[in-house]
Design a protein around this motif. Sequence first.
Motif, mmCIF file in Angstrom:
data_model
loop_
_atom_site.group_PDB
_atom_site.id
_atom_site.type_symbol
_atom_site.label_atom_id
_atom_site.label_comp_id
_atom_site.label_asym_id
_atom_site.label_seq_id
_atom_site.Cartn_x
_atom_site.Cartn_y
_atom_site.Cartn_z
ATOM 1 N N MET A 40 0.831 -1.211 0.000
ATOM 2 C CA MET A 40 0.000 0.000 0.000
ATOM 3 C C MET A 40 0.859 1.251 0.000
ATOM 4 O O MET A 40 0.555 2.211 -0.715
ATOM 5 C CB MET A 40 -0.965 -0.006 1.187
ATOM 6 N N ASP A 41 1.929 1.237 0.758
ATOM 7 C CA ASP A 41 2.823 2.394 0.782
ATOM 8 C C ASP A 41 3.411 2.657 -0.607
ATOM 9 O O ASP A 41 3.475 3.792 -1.061
ATOM 10 C CB ASP A 41 3.932 2.172 1.809
ATOM 11 N N ILE A 42 3.805 1.592 -1.284
ATOM 12 C CA ILE A 42 4.363 1.711 -2.640
ATOM 13 C C ILE A 42 3.304 2.258 -3.600
ATOM 14 O O ILE A 42 3.568 3.183 -4.367
ATOM 15 C CB ILE A 42 4.892 0.342 -3.131
ATOM 16 N N ILE A 43 2.112 1.706 -3.562
ATOM 17 C CA ILE A 43 1.063 2.124 -4.498
ATOM 18 C C ILE A 43 0.602 3.545 -4.193
ATOM 19 O O ILE A 43 0.364 4.338 -5.103
ATOM 20 C CB ILE A 43 -0.101 1.109 -4.517
ATOM 21 N N TRP A 44 0.482 3.903 -2.919
ATOM 22 C CA TRP A 44 0.094 5.275 -2.584
ATOM 23 C C TRP A 44 1.133 6.273 -3.076
ATOM 24 O O TRP A 44 0.802 7.386 -3.452
ATOM 25 C CB TRP A 44 -0.120 5.428 -1.082
ATOM 26 N N THR A 45 2.375 5.869 -3.113
ATOM 27 C CA THR A 45 3.442 6.752 -3.575
ATOM 28 C C THR A 45 3.442 6.878 -5.098
ATOM 29 O O THR A 45 3.774 7.925 -5.644
ATOM 30 C CB THR A 45 4.815 6.224 -3.098
ATOM 31 N N ASN A 46 3.033 5.816 -5.790
ATOM 32 C CA ASN A 46 3.135 5.773 -7.255
ATOM 33 C C ASN A 46 1.800 5.784 -7.982
ATOM 34 O O ASN A 46 1.769 5.708 -9.200
ATOM 35 C CB ASN A 46 3.924 4.528 -7.673
ATOM 36 N N SER A 47 0.705 5.808 -7.316
ATOM 37 C CA SER A 47 -0.679 5.873 -7.800
ATOM 38 C C SER A 47 -1.196 4.614 -8.495
ATOM 39 O O SER A 47 -2.098 3.990 -8.003
ATOM 40 C CB SER A 47 -0.945 7.127 -8.628
ATOM 41 N N GLU A 85 5.611 -4.219 -11.305
ATOM 42 C CA GLU A 85 6.212 -2.970 -10.831
ATOM 43 C C GLU A 85 6.292 -2.934 -9.307
ATOM 44 O O GLU A 85 7.302 -2.504 -8.735
ATOM 45 C CB GLU A 85 5.420 -1.766 -11.348
ATOM 46 N N VAL A 86 5.243 -3.411 -8.650
ATOM 47 C CA VAL A 86 5.246 -3.456 -7.188
ATOM 48 C C VAL A 86 6.318 -4.426 -6.704
ATOM 49 O O VAL A 86 7.089 -4.121 -5.784
ATOM 50 C CB VAL A 86 3.854 -3.848 -6.638
ATOM 51 N N THR A 145 3.154 -14.368 -4.579
ATOM 52 C CA THR A 145 2.799 -13.831 -3.265
ATOM 53 C C THR A 145 2.293 -12.404 -3.401
ATOM 54 O O THR A 145 1.259 -12.034 -2.826
ATOM 55 C CB THR A 145 4.017 -13.876 -2.317
ATOM 56 N N VAL A 146 3.008 -11.593 -4.182
ATOM 57 C CA VAL A 146 2.603 -10.203 -4.402
ATOM 58 C C VAL A 146 1.239 -10.169 -5.081
ATOM 59 O O VAL A 146 0.352 -9.404 -4.691
ATOM 60 C CB VAL A 146 3.655 -9.440 -5.223
ATOM 61 N N MET A 147 1.049 -11.015 -6.101
ATOM 62 C CA MET A 147 -0.220 -11.076 -6.820
ATOM 63 C C MET A 147 -1.367 -11.449 -5.879
ATOM 64 O O MET A 147 -2.433 -10.816 -5.900
ATOM 65 C CB MET A 147 -0.142 -12.092 -7.960
ATOM 66 N N THR A 148 -1.151 -12.444 -5.041
ATOM 67 C CA THR A 148 -2.186 -12.880 -4.094
ATOM 68 C C THR A 148 -2.561 -11.756 -3.137
ATOM 69 O O THR A 148 -3.748 -11.482 -2.917
ATOM 70 C CB THR A 148 -1.701 -14.118 -3.301
ATOM 71 N N MET A 154 -2.304 -7.583 -18.827
ATOM 72 C CA MET A 154 -1.727 -6.964 -17.636
ATOM 73 C C MET A 154 -2.800 -6.256 -16.821
ATOM 74 O O MET A 154 -3.699 -5.636 -17.371
ATOM 75 C CB MET A 154 -0.647 -5.954 -18.027
ATOM 76 N N SER A 155 -2.671 -6.364 -15.514
ATOM 77 C CA SER A 155 -3.589 -5.673 -14.613
ATOM 78 C C SER A 155 -2.879 -4.496 -13.970
ATOM 79 O O SER A 155 -1.717 -4.591 -13.591
ATOM 80 C CB SER A 155 -4.077 -6.621 -13.515
ATOM 81 N N GLN A 156 -3.606 -3.406 -13.850
ATOM 82 C CA GLN A 156 -3.108 -2.214 -13.159
ATOM 83 C C GLN A 156 -3.922 -2.057 -11.880
ATOM 84 O O GLN A 156 -5.137 -2.235 -11.885
ATOM 85 C CB GLN A 156 -3.274 -0.969 -14.040
#
Length: 139
Positions: A25-32, A38-39, A53-56, A75-77
């Motif tokens: 969440m911290d990564i996504i909040w920083t990068n929108s 990418e995450v 694991t990241v996908m899950t 691809m999913s965003q």
Amino acid sequence: MNINKFRFDQVGLNRFFGPLEAKIMDIIWTNSEMSIKEVKQQLEKEKPTNFNTVMTVMNRLVDKKILEKRVEGRMSQFKPVQSKEEFIDEQSKKLTENLLDEFGGLVVNHMLDSLQDVDQSLLERLEQKIEQLKKGKSE
């Protein structure tokens, strides 16, 4: 959005999320808006992380209505439903309301006791809010 567990023994986002969820969440909040890849790349700056694991975890955050998923071809965003500030505001409000509902005056007393070392501007805002509440009840 409801966060079912609040962890008193943690700090920051870890109070609302598991450790990997909080980092994501911290990564996504920083990068929108980001893809799983990418995450994962951002997470790997700290330590190796499994793609699945990241996908899950990201898909679970979608299920919890914290992230939105947009499919673009194969691809999913993913992007946050709320800004970090909106999320923290909403969750802290719900926590406060729950504490007040369950423990009433005790909570208010403890909050007031904890204001001894607080910034003067916060005390001024609190005084203004109390005055607004008093005016609203007398009308």
